[in-house]
Design a protein around this motif. Structure first.
Motif, PDB file in Angstrom:
ATOM      1  N   GLN A   1       0.826  -1.209   0.000  1.00 10.84           N
ATOM      2  CA  GLN A   1       0.000   0.000   0.000  1.00 10.84           C
ATOM      3  C   GLN A   1       0.858   1.255   0.000  1.00 10.84           C
ATOM      4  OE1 GLN A   1      -2.925  -0.442   3.142  1.00 10.84           O
ATOM      5  NE2 GLN A   1      -4.145  -1.605   1.678  1.00 10.84           N
ATOM      6  N   ALA A   2       0.215   2.383  -0.324  1.00  5.15           N
ATOM      7  CA  ALA A   2       0.938   3.660  -0.351  1.00  5.15           C
ATOM      8  C   ALA A   2       1.402   4.025   1.057  1.00  5.15           C
ATOM      9  CB  ALA A   2       0.037   4.753  -0.897  1.00  5.15           C
ATOM     10  N   ILE A   3       2.401   4.889   1.146  1.00  5.62           N
ATOM     11  CA  ILE A   3       2.934   5.341   2.434  1.00  5.62           C
ATOM     12  C   ILE A   3       1.911   6.281   3.080  1.00  5.62           C
ATOM     13  CG2 ILE A   3       4.903   6.489   3.523  1.00  5.62           C
ATOM     14  CD1 ILE A   3       6.368   6.122   0.808  1.00  5.62           C
ATOM     15  N   ARG A   4       1.821   6.232   4.407  1.00  5.12           N
ATOM     16  CA  ARG A   4       0.881   7.099   5.127  1.00  5.12           C
ATOM     17  C   ARG A   4       1.156   8.574   4.797  1.00  5.12           C
ATOM     18  NH1 ARG A   4       0.771   8.481  11.031  1.00  5.12           N
ATOM     19  NH2 ARG A   4      -1.365   9.196  11.334  1.00  5.12           N
ATOM     20  N   GLY A   5       0.092   9.301   4.475  1.00  5.80           N
ATOM     21  CA  GLY A   5       0.257  10.731   4.177  1.00  5.80           C
ATOM     22  C   GLY A   5       0.611  11.014   2.722  1.00  5.80           C
ATOM     23  N   PHE A   6       0.736   9.955   1.931  1.00 11.55           N
ATOM     24  CA  PHE A   6       1.019  10.107   0.495  1.00 11.55           C
ATOM     25  C   PHE A   6      -0.219   9.644  -0.265  1.00 11.55           C
ATOM     26  CE2 PHE A   6       5.718  10.738   0.069  1.00 11.55           C
ATOM     27  CZ  PHE A   6       5.989  10.835   1.424  1.00 11.55           C
ATOM     28  N   ASN A   7      -0.761  10.505  -1.089  1.00 12.69           N
ATOM     29  CA  ASN A   7      -2.040  10.188  -1.728  1.00 12.69           C
ATOM     30  C   ASN A   7      -1.919   9.911  -3.217  1.00 12.69           C
ATOM     31  OD1 ASN A   7      -3.523  10.759   0.667  1.00 12.69           O
ATOM     32  ND2 ASN A   7      -3.175  12.930   0.260  1.00 12.69           N
ATOM     33  N   ASP A   8      -2.824   9.050  -3.693  1.00 16.23           N
ATOM     34  CA  ASP A   8      -3.001   8.907  -5.134  1.00 16.23           C
ATOM     35  C   ASP A   8      -4.068   9.916  -5.548  1.00 16.23           C
ATOM     36  OD1 ASP A   8      -1.391   6.497  -5.443  1.00 16.23           O
ATOM     37  OD2 ASP A   8      -2.944   5.522  -4.258  1.00 16.23           O
ATOM     38  N   VAL A   9      -3.906  10.491  -6.721  1.00 13.26           N
ATOM     39  CA  VAL A   9      -4.984  11.323  -7.275  1.00 13.26           C
ATOM     40  C   VAL A   9      -5.600  10.488  -8.396  1.00 13.26           C
ATOM     41  CG1 VAL A   9      -5.622  13.498  -8.342  1.00 13.26           C
ATOM     42  CG2 VAL A   9      -3.726  13.426  -6.729  1.00 13.26           C
ATOM     43  N   LEU A  10      -6.830  10.059  -8.196  1.00 17.02           N
ATOM     44  CA  LEU A  10      -7.441   9.087  -9.108  1.00 17.02           C
ATOM     45  C   LEU A  10      -8.069   9.777 -10.327  1.00 17.02           C
ATOM     46  CD1 LEU A  10      -9.044   6.831  -6.351  1.00 17.02           C
ATOM     47  CD2 LEU A  10      -6.867   6.533  -7.557  1.00 17.02           C
ATOM     48  N   PRO A  11      -8.295   8.999 -11.396  1.00 14.50           N
ATOM     49  CA  PRO A  11      -8.862   9.606 -12.616  1.00 14.50           C
ATOM     50  C   PRO A  11     -10.144  10.392 -12.362  1.00 14.50           C
ATOM     51  CG  PRO A  11      -8.169   7.373 -13.069  1.00 14.50           C
ATOM     52  CD  PRO A  11      -7.979   7.581 -11.596  1.00 14.50           C
ATOM     53  N   GLU A  12     -10.961   9.929 -11.404  1.00 12.01           N
ATOM     54  CA  GLU A  12     -12.220  10.651 -11.162  1.00 12.01           C
ATOM     55  C   GLU A  12     -11.969  12.030 -10.523  1.00 12.01           C
ATOM     56  OE1 GLU A  12     -13.228   7.352  -8.749  1.00 12.01           O
ATOM     57  OE2 GLU A  12     -13.702   8.625  -7.022  1.00 12.01           O
ATOM     58  N   GLU A  13     -10.777  12.206  -9.919  1.00  5.17           N
ATOM     59  CA  GLU A  13     -10.478  13.502  -9.278  1.00  5.17           C
ATOM     60  C   GLU A  13      -9.629  14.400 -10.169  1.00  5.17           C
ATOM     61  OE1 GLU A  13      -9.368  12.277  -4.821  1.00  5.17           O
ATOM     62  OE2 GLU A  13      -8.571  10.934  -6.325  1.00  5.17           O
ATOM     63  N   ILE A  14      -8.993  13.803 -11.164  1.00  4.31           N
ATOM     64  CA  ILE A  14      -7.936  14.524 -11.872  1.00  4.31           C
ATOM     65  C   ILE A  14      -8.458  15.747 -12.636  1.00  4.31           C
ATOM     66  CG2 ILE A  14      -7.791  13.363 -14.154  1.00  4.31           C
ATOM     67  CD1 ILE A  14      -4.822  13.928 -11.818  1.00  4.31           C
ATOM     68  N   GLY A  15      -9.727  15.686 -13.058  1.00  6.83           N
ATOM     69  CA  GLY A  15     -10.290  16.810 -13.808  1.00  6.83           C
ATOM     70  C   GLY A  15     -10.201  18.105 -13.008  1.00  6.83           C
ATOM     71  N   ARG A  16     -10.433  18.000 -11.687  1.00 11.01           N
ATOM     72  CA  ARG A  16     -10.367  19.195 -10.826  1.00 11.01           C
ATOM     73  C   ARG A  16      -8.935  19.713 -10.735  1.00 11.01           C
ATOM     74  NH1 ARG A  16     -13.838  19.076  -6.199  1.00 11.01           N
ATOM     75  NH2 ARG A  16     -15.844  18.549  -7.040  1.00 11.01           N
ATOM     76  N   TRP A  17      -7.999  18.778 -10.628  1.00  7.77           N
ATOM     77  CA  TRP A  17      -6.584  19.165 -10.544  1.00  7.77           C
ATOM     78  C   TRP A  17      -6.168  19.877 -11.832  1.00  7.77           C
ATOM     79  CZ3 TRP A  17      -2.819  17.943  -6.664  1.00  7.77           C
ATOM     80  CH2 TRP A  17      -3.374  17.332  -5.526  1.00  7.77           C
ATOM     81  N   GLN A  18      -6.574  19.280 -12.947  1.00 14.24           N
ATOM     82  CA  GLN A  18      -6.175  19.875 -14.230  1.00 14.24           C
ATOM     83  C   GLN A  18      -6.815  21.257 -14.402  1.00 14.24           C
ATOM     84  OE1 GLN A  18      -7.333  16.733 -16.897  1.00 14.24           O
ATOM     85  NE2 GLN A  18      -5.334  15.736 -16.770  1.00 14.24           N
ATOM     86  N   PHE A  19      -8.052  21.372 -13.932  1.00 14.23           N
ATOM     87  CA  PHE A  19      -8.742  22.664 -14.026  1.00 14.23           C
ATOM     88  C   PHE A  19      -8.001  23.732 -13.214  1.00 14.23           C
ATOM     89  CE2 PHE A  19     -11.804  25.313 -11.565  1.00 14.23           C
ATOM     90  CZ  PHE A  19     -12.167  26.188 -12.589  1.00 14.23           C
ATOM     91  N   VAL A  20      -7.605  23.375 -11.998  1.00 11.03           N
ATOM     92  CA  VAL A  20      -6.899  24.327 -11.127  1.00 11.03           C
ATOM     93  C   VAL A  20      -5.549  24.701 -11.742  1.00 11.03           C
ATOM     94  CG1 VAL A  20      -5.752  24.587  -8.878  1.00 11.03           C
ATOM     95  CG2 VAL A  20      -8.051  23.614  -9.009  1.00 11.03           C
ATOM     96  N   GLU A  21      -4.826  23.689 -12.224  1.00 11.11           N
ATOM     97  CA  GLU A  21      -3.503  23.966 -12.796  1.00 11.11           C
ATOM     98  C   GLU A  21      -3.612  24.826 -14.059  1.00 11.11           C
ATOM     99  OE1 GLU A  21      -1.616  19.814 -11.091  1.00 11.11           O
ATOM    100  OE2 GLU A  21      -1.900  20.027 -13.237  1.00 11.11           O
TER     101      GLU A  21
END
Ligand code: HAM
Length: 421
Positions: free
Chosen positions: A4-24
Motif C-alpha cells: 500500500q501507499a505510504i501514510r500521508g502520500f495520496n493517489d490522485v485518481l482519474p475521477e479527481e484529476i479533472g479538478r486538478w487539471q482545471f486548477v492547474e
C-alpha cells in the motif's frame, strides 16, 4: 498483504484529476496573464539549502524534513517548499542578468513529515508564485491581488485575507526581545515545545494551538509596537494599494508564519469551509533569504497555495470528469474491424471514442456505454453493415438516426457528435 501507499502520500485518481487539471490550467492562465513564467526545480536539494533558507529553528527543519544521505555521502532533502529552491535557481543561473525583476511560478509536490490529518499530508502539492528583485510595496499588493483573483477564478468563496508585518533585520530583534521578556514571566503556562521555543524562536509561540499558550500570549506585545518607521511605512503602503485594488483584509498581528525567512509583509488566505487546517495559501516578503543561501542581497515576495485544500473547496459535481464522446458498439468480425477503423481515426483527431475488446453481446456493450456515460453510441451490428447504415444513438435524449456508410461517413459522424445539444 498487498503493498500500500505510504501514510500521508495520496493517489490522485482519474475521477479527481479533472479538478486538478482545471486548477492547474487556471493557475497557468492567470499567472501568465500577470507576467509570470513557469520554472521547474528539482524535488531533491542539498539539505543546507533548506536549513539555511527556512531556518534551523523552524518546525520544518527541526522535525519535518525527509533527509537522507545518498550513496556519495551527501545530505539531501526532499523539498518541503519551493521558495528556497526557486531562489537558488535564480542565483545559480544568474537570472538577474536578464532583468532586475523576475516573476516565476511552479507547481509540484512538497514533502513534510507532519502528522497526517484532513488537509495535512506528507506529500502535498503547492502552486507557488514568487517575485524577485523588487522591494516596492506595490508588488506586495499586486501579488496578493493575483492570488485572490486566482482563487476567485477557480470558484472559491468565503475567503479571508489576513495580513501582518514581521518587521525586518533592524527592528524584529527588538520585538523578539520584548516578546521573550514578556513570556519569561509566563513560563509556567507554556507547553514543553514553547518553553524550548522561548530560546530558539519565541515568535513561533504566537502560533501555538495549545490552550494555555494561547492564554499566555493573550496580552503579549504586538510586532507593530516595535517596528521601525521604514517597515511601518512599507506596511501602510501595502494596505493602501490593497484598498486601491478593492481588496479587503483583516489584520492579524499574531500571524508569524512557519518559515524564518519572512521580513515585513506576511499574509494568509483562510477559508471558513475548512476545518483546523484552514489556510489555503500563505506567503510573504523575504528580503534576506538570498543572503542566507549565499547570494547577494535581493528582495523577494511570494506565496504558495495548498492544492489539496483548494481542491477540497471546489464544488462537488461531475463537470470535471471526462466521459467518452462516442462508444462504438459492434457485433461480428467484419463490423468489429470497421469499428476499430472508426475509433482509430477519431483518436487521431482527438475525439474520445471507445469500443469493446472482449466480444461481448450488443446489449452488454450498450450497458458499458451507459456506465461510461458516453454521449453517443454508434451501433454497428451485422444488420447495419448489410444495410450500409450505422445507427447513432444520443445517450442523453435516446433519439436515434441512421448515417449512411461510405464516402463522407466519418465527417457526418463528427458533425453529429460535435453538436452540443
Ligand atoms: P506554507 O504556509 O508552509 O508556506 O505553505 C503554504 C500552503 O501549503 C499552506 O497554506 C497550505 O495550504 C499548504 N500546506 C502546507 N503544508 C501542508 C501539508 N502538510 N499538507 C497539505 N497542505 C499543506 C510555504 O510553503 C512558503 N514557501 C510560501 C511562500 C512562497 N512564501 C513566500 N513565497
Amino acid at each position: 498483504m498487498e503493498v500500500q501507499a505510504i501514510r500521508g502520500f495520496n493517489d490522485v485518481l482519474p475521477e479527481e484529476i479533472g479538478r486538478w487539471q482545471f486548477v492547474e490550467k487556471t493557475a497557468r492562465k492567470v499567472f501568465e496573464g500577470f507576467g509570470f513564467s513557469e520554472i521547474r526545480i528539482p524535488i531533491l536539494e542539498r539539505t543546507e539549502l533548506f536549513s539555511r533558507g527556512i531556518g534551523e529553528a523552524t518546525d520544518i527543519v527541526e522535525k519535518e524534513m525527509y533527509t537522507f544521505t545518498d550513496r556519495s555521502g551527501n545530505s539531501l532533502t526532499l523539498r518541503p517548499e519551493a521558495t528556497a529552491s526557486m531562489a537558488r535557481a535564480y542565483l545559480e543561473h544568474q537570472l538577474y542578468n536578464f532583468d532586475s525583476m523576475a516573476k516565476l511560478y511552479c507547481i509540484g509536490p512538497m514533502f513534510r513529515y507532519e502528522r497526517p490529518q484532513k488537509g495535512r499530508y506528507r506529500q502535498f502539492y503547492q502552486v507557488d508564485a514568487e517575485v524577485f528583485g523588487v522591494e516596492n510595496p506595490m508588488v506586495d499588493a499586486e501579488l496578493i491581488a493575483m492570488l485572490i483573483h486566482f482563487l476567485k477564478s477557480v470558484g472559491l468563496e468565503r475567503l479571508e485575507l489576513q495580513l501582518n508585518t514581521l518587521g525586518d533585520r533592524a527592528c524584529r530583534p527588538k520585538y523578539r526581545e520584548g516578546l521573550k521578556k514578556y513570556l519569561e514571566g509566563k513560563v509556567s503556562q507554556l507547553c514543553e515545545d514553547c518553553r524550548r521555543r522561548l530560546e530558539s524562536n519565541p515568535l513561533r509561540i504566537l502560533d501555538c494551538k495549545v490552550e494555555t499558550c494561547k492564554q499566555a500570549i493573550a496580552d503579549a506585545p504586538k510586532v507593530t509596537d516595535f517596528i521601525c518607521s521604514e517597515c511601518q511605512n512599507h506596511f501602510d503602503r501595502v494596505k493602501e494599494y490593497l484598498e486601491a485594488a478593492g481588496l479587503s483584509y483583516v489584520l492579524n498581528p499574531r500571524m508569524v508564519r512557519g518559515l524564518d525567512y519572512y521580513t515585513r509583509t506576511a499574509f494568509e488566505v483562510v477559508s471558513y469551509q475548512l476545518g483546523s487546517q484552514n489556510a489555503v495559501a500563505g506567503g510573504g516578503r523575504y528580503d534576506n533569504l538570498f543572503q542566507e543561501i549565499g547570494g547577494k542581497e535581493i528582495p523577494g515576495i511570494g506565496f504558495a497555495i495548498g492544492m489539496e485544500r483548494l481542491i477540497s473547496l471546489l464544488p462537488e459535481g461531475g463537470e470535471f470528469v471526462k466521459h467518452p464522446d462516442l462508444f462504438v458498439a459492434a457485433l461480428g468480425e467484419a463490423s468489429f474491424k470497421e469499428a476499430y477503423r472508426i475509433v482509430n481515426q477519431l483518436h487521431l483527431e482527438g475525439i474520445r471514442a471507445e469500443l469493446d475488446y472482449e466480444g461481448k453481446s450488443l446489449k452488454s456493450q450498450m450497458r458499458r456505454a451507459d456506465k461510461l456515460k458516453s454521449r453517443y453510441t454508434l451501433i454497428l451490428g451485422q444488420e447495419e453493415l448489410n444495410r450500409g447504415k450505422a445507427l447513432l444513438r444520443n445517450m442523453g435524449t435516446k433519439s436515434q438516426e441512421e448515417i449512411p456508410m461510405g464516402d463522407g461517413f466519418l465527417n457526418q459522424l463528427k458533425d453529429k457528435i460535435s453538436t452540443i445539444d
